[in-house]
Design a protein around this motif. Sequence first.
Motif, PDB file in Angstrom:
ATOM      1  N   LEU A  69       7.808   3.242  -4.278  1.00  0.00           N
ATOM      2  CA  LEU A  69       8.111   4.005  -3.071  1.00  0.00           C
ATOM      3  C   LEU A  69       8.922   3.169  -2.063  1.00  0.00           C
ATOM      4  CD1 LEU A  69       7.347   6.843  -2.184  1.00  0.00           C
ATOM      5  CD2 LEU A  69       5.322   5.893  -1.082  1.00  0.00           C
ATOM      6  N   VAL A  70       8.574   1.894  -1.974  1.00  0.00           N
ATOM      7  CA  VAL A  70       9.259   0.998  -1.023  1.00  0.00           C
ATOM      8  C   VAL A  70      10.734   0.877  -1.388  1.00  0.00           C
ATOM      9  CG1 VAL A  70       9.447  -1.414  -0.249  1.00  0.00           C
ATOM     10  CG2 VAL A  70       7.194  -0.348  -0.485  1.00  0.00           C
ATOM     11  N   THR A  71      11.021   0.827  -2.675  1.00  0.00           N
ATOM     12  CA  THR A  71      12.387   0.542  -3.124  1.00  0.00           C
ATOM     13  C   THR A  71      13.119   1.799  -3.581  1.00  0.00           C
ATOM     14  OG1 THR A  71      11.727   0.147  -5.421  1.00  0.00           O
ATOM     15  CG2 THR A  71      11.629  -1.733  -3.915  1.00  0.00           C
ATOM     16  N   ALA A  72      12.517   2.962  -3.347  1.00  0.00           N
ATOM     17  CA  ALA A  72      13.098   4.241  -3.772  1.00  0.00           C
ATOM     18  C   ALA A  72      13.377   4.225  -5.274  1.00  0.00           C
ATOM     19  CB  ALA A  72      14.367   4.538  -2.981  1.00  0.00           C
ATOM     20  N   SER A  81       0.819  -1.214   0.000  1.00  0.00           N
ATOM     21  CA  SER A  81       0.000   0.000   0.000  1.00  0.00           C
ATOM     22  C   SER A  81       0.854   1.266   0.000  1.00  0.00           C
ATOM     23  CB  SER A  81      -0.899   0.011   1.242  1.00  0.00           C
ATOM     24  OG  SER A  81      -1.286   1.325   1.580  1.00  0.00           O
ATOM     25  N   GLU A  82       0.747   2.056  -1.071  1.00  0.00           N
ATOM     26  CA  GLU A  82       1.523   3.309  -1.138  1.00  0.00           C
ATOM     27  C   GLU A  82       1.168   4.235   0.008  1.00  0.00           C
ATOM     28  OE1 GLU A  82       2.207   5.674  -4.400  1.00  0.00           O
ATOM     29  OE2 GLU A  82       2.797   4.022  -5.716  1.00  0.00           O
ATOM     30  N   GLU A  83      -0.117   4.215   0.347  1.00  0.00           N
ATOM     31  CA  GLU A  83      -0.558   5.122   1.404  1.00  0.00           C
ATOM     32  C   GLU A  83       0.135   4.785   2.730  1.00  0.00           C
ATOM     33  OE1 GLU A  83      -4.844   5.333   1.778  1.00  0.00           O
ATOM     34  OE2 GLU A  83      -4.601   6.348   3.713  1.00  0.00           O
ATOM     35  N   ALA A  84       0.170   3.498   3.041  1.00  0.00           N
ATOM     36  CA  ALA A  84       0.820   3.078   4.287  1.00  0.00           C
ATOM     37  C   ALA A  84       2.318   3.409   4.244  1.00  0.00           C
ATOM     38  CB  ALA A  84       0.605   1.586   4.507  1.00  0.00           C
ATOM     39  N   VAL A  85       2.941   3.129   3.102  1.00  0.00           N
ATOM     40  CA  VAL A  85       4.388   3.326   3.004  1.00  0.00           C
ATOM     41  C   VAL A  85       4.752   4.814   3.122  1.00  0.00           C
ATOM     42  CG1 VAL A  85       6.384   3.044   1.481  1.00  0.00           C
ATOM     43  CG2 VAL A  85       4.723   1.187   1.724  1.00  0.00           C
ATOM     44  N   LYS A  86       3.913   5.664   2.528  1.00  0.00           N
ATOM     45  CA  LYS A  86       4.143   7.116   2.659  1.00  0.00           C
ATOM     46  C   LYS A  86       4.157   7.541   4.123  1.00  0.00           C
ATOM     47  CE  LYS A  86       2.297   9.046  -1.564  1.00  0.00           C
ATOM     48  NZ  LYS A  86       0.994   9.288  -2.175  1.00  0.00           N
ATOM     49  N   LEU A 116      13.101   0.681   1.840  1.00  0.00           N
ATOM     50  CA  LEU A 116      12.703  -0.054   3.049  1.00  0.00           C
ATOM     51  C   LEU A 116      12.900  -1.560   2.882  1.00  0.00           C
ATOM     52  CD1 LEU A 116       9.255   1.711   3.688  1.00  0.00           C
ATOM     53  CD2 LEU A 116      11.518   2.374   4.542  1.00  0.00           C
ATOM     54  N   ILE A 117      12.962  -2.257   4.011  1.00  0.00           N
ATOM     55  CA  ILE A 117      13.010  -3.723   3.998  1.00  0.00           C
ATOM     56  C   ILE A 117      11.578  -4.263   4.059  1.00  0.00           C
ATOM     57  CG2 ILE A 117      13.742  -5.789   5.259  1.00  0.00           C
ATOM     58  CD1 ILE A 117      16.154  -4.190   6.288  1.00  0.00           C
ATOM     59  N   VAL A 118      11.306  -5.272   3.234  1.00  0.00           N
ATOM     60  CA  VAL A 118       9.996  -5.924   3.229  1.00  0.00           C
ATOM     61  C   VAL A 118      10.100  -7.211   4.049  1.00  0.00           C
ATOM     62  CG1 VAL A 118       8.313  -7.085   1.754  1.00  0.00           C
ATOM     63  CG2 VAL A 118       9.320  -4.899   1.041  1.00  0.00           C
ATOM     64  N   HIS A 119       9.228  -7.324   5.053  1.00  0.00           N
ATOM     65  CA  HIS A 119       9.243  -8.485   5.950  1.00  0.00           C
ATOM     66  C   HIS A 119       8.159  -9.469   5.534  1.00  0.00           C
ATOM     67  CE1 HIS A 119      11.346  -5.273   8.050  1.00  0.00           C
ATOM     68  NE2 HIS A 119      11.862  -6.158   8.883  1.00  0.00           N
ATOM     69  N   ILE A 120       8.570 -10.679   5.171  1.00  0.00           N
ATOM     70  CA  ILE A 120       7.624 -11.704   4.730  1.00  0.00           C
ATOM     71  C   ILE A 120       7.542 -12.809   5.780  1.00  0.00           C
ATOM     72  CG2 ILE A 120       7.945 -11.187   2.281  1.00  0.00           C
ATOM     73  CD1 ILE A 120       9.787 -13.611   2.058  1.00  0.00           C
ATOM     74  N   LYS A 121       6.474 -13.639   5.664  1.00  0.00           N
ATOM     75  CA  LYS A 121       6.260 -14.609   6.744  1.00  0.00           C
ATOM     76  C   LYS A 121       7.043 -15.897   6.606  1.00  0.00           C
ATOM     77  CE  LYS A 121       1.597 -15.039   4.904  1.00  0.00           C
ATOM     78  NZ  LYS A 121       0.179 -14.866   5.256  1.00  0.00           N
ATOM     79  N   GLY A 122       7.583 -16.158   5.420  1.00  0.00           N
ATOM     80  CA  GLY A 122       8.379 -17.372   5.266  1.00  0.00           C
ATOM     81  C   GLY A 122       9.038 -17.389   3.901  1.00  0.00           C
ATOM     82  N   PRO A 123      10.080 -18.224   3.737  1.00  0.00           N
ATOM     83  CA  PRO A 123      10.818 -18.280   2.471  1.00  0.00           C
ATOM     84  C   PRO A 123       9.913 -18.623   1.282  1.00  0.00           C
ATOM     85  CG  PRO A 123      11.812 -19.718   4.131  1.00  0.00           C
ATOM     86  CD  PRO A 123      10.584 -19.152   4.743  1.00  0.00           C
TER      87      PRO A 123
END
Length: 317
Positions: free
Chosen positions: A100-103, A35-40, A54-61
């Motif tokens: 936005l997350v990855t600039a 979500s761009e809104e959240a990331v902003k 930013l770093i993206v956190h995922i729940k598993g490989p």
Amino acid sequence: MITTDINIAKKALNKDEIIAIPTETVYGLGGNAFSEEAVKKIFALKNRPFYNPLIVHIKGPEFLPLVARDIPEIAMQMAKEFWPGPLTMVLKKQPIIPDLVTAGKETVAIRVPNHPVTLRLLEQLDFPLAAPSANPFGSISPTSAAHVANYFKDDLEIILDGGPCEKGLESTIIGFENNQPILYRLGSISVEDIERVTGKLPTKTKSDHEPMAPGMLSRHYAPSTATYLTNDVKSLIQRYQDKKVGLLLFKDPVMDTGVQHQEILSRSGNINEAAKNLYAAMHRLDQLGLDVIIAEQFPEEGLGKTINDRLQRAIKK
Ligand code: TXA
Ligand code: MG
């Protein structure tokens, strides 16, 4: 509000709000990575420049292919070895990740955090969490819910409390160039441990011009008190004898000094314990109204390298 209630956290995140989350390394400021809104909101709250991804956190490989593509074989092996855990890998991004997350970069930084609370939370969400460390840009990372509360006061509604961070230093960041792993940021997995899987790791961690990872900026992780790093603590104490001095030491206190306060990171000389205690000690020292913090250089091996790296960036330039 500091809470341990995952449902409260989940509701807020589903509404594109930002909350603080615990991880094994440091606390993060998490929001819906899709979500761009959240990331902003993350960038705004942290006062973080948009060029710093930013770093993206995922729940598993198994969720890696959802966010990354063209994943090198060696990266799969590293995921197997180190996830969940403090390894962040920078890989080619899938289009679902907002620019936005990855600039604006074609790559995205990804990790699976090893914290039971945040893993349970991720399990209940339909999206991964973009999360930088939960501190204002450039300052010391938080390793407890109280540190986060202290930084953001009323600007952050929900802090999910997972206790003090087990590792206490940020994740180790690895990029890939021509499918070869490269060290971008020293972190809480030692280089030696990663090299057991990758073989000799080339390093690209110091660039002030176009930082690959602004954790690489030469001044970062910095207390507001003037900080010095030395091999010879006693001489520096002499030099600052008219000042209010605090010490940041590995295992042995310095006897017969007039210093105001000493922080000993591990009485038994255990480097993992020292790493875990480092930022909390820096936060405490920074709140004592000292003129000077004198930090002792660590042995340049294992996590000692990461601690020296952070101290190096904390010093007065
Ligand atoms: O342990 C950690 O990594 C913590 C917890 C919350 O997971 N997070 C953290 O995030 O330290 P942050 O934003 O403070 O640092 C992430 C670093 C930044 O220096 C950023 O520049 C780098 O990762 N980074 C993110 N995406 C990147 C990319 N595509 N290429 C190169 N570096 C990247
Ligand atoms: Mg940070």
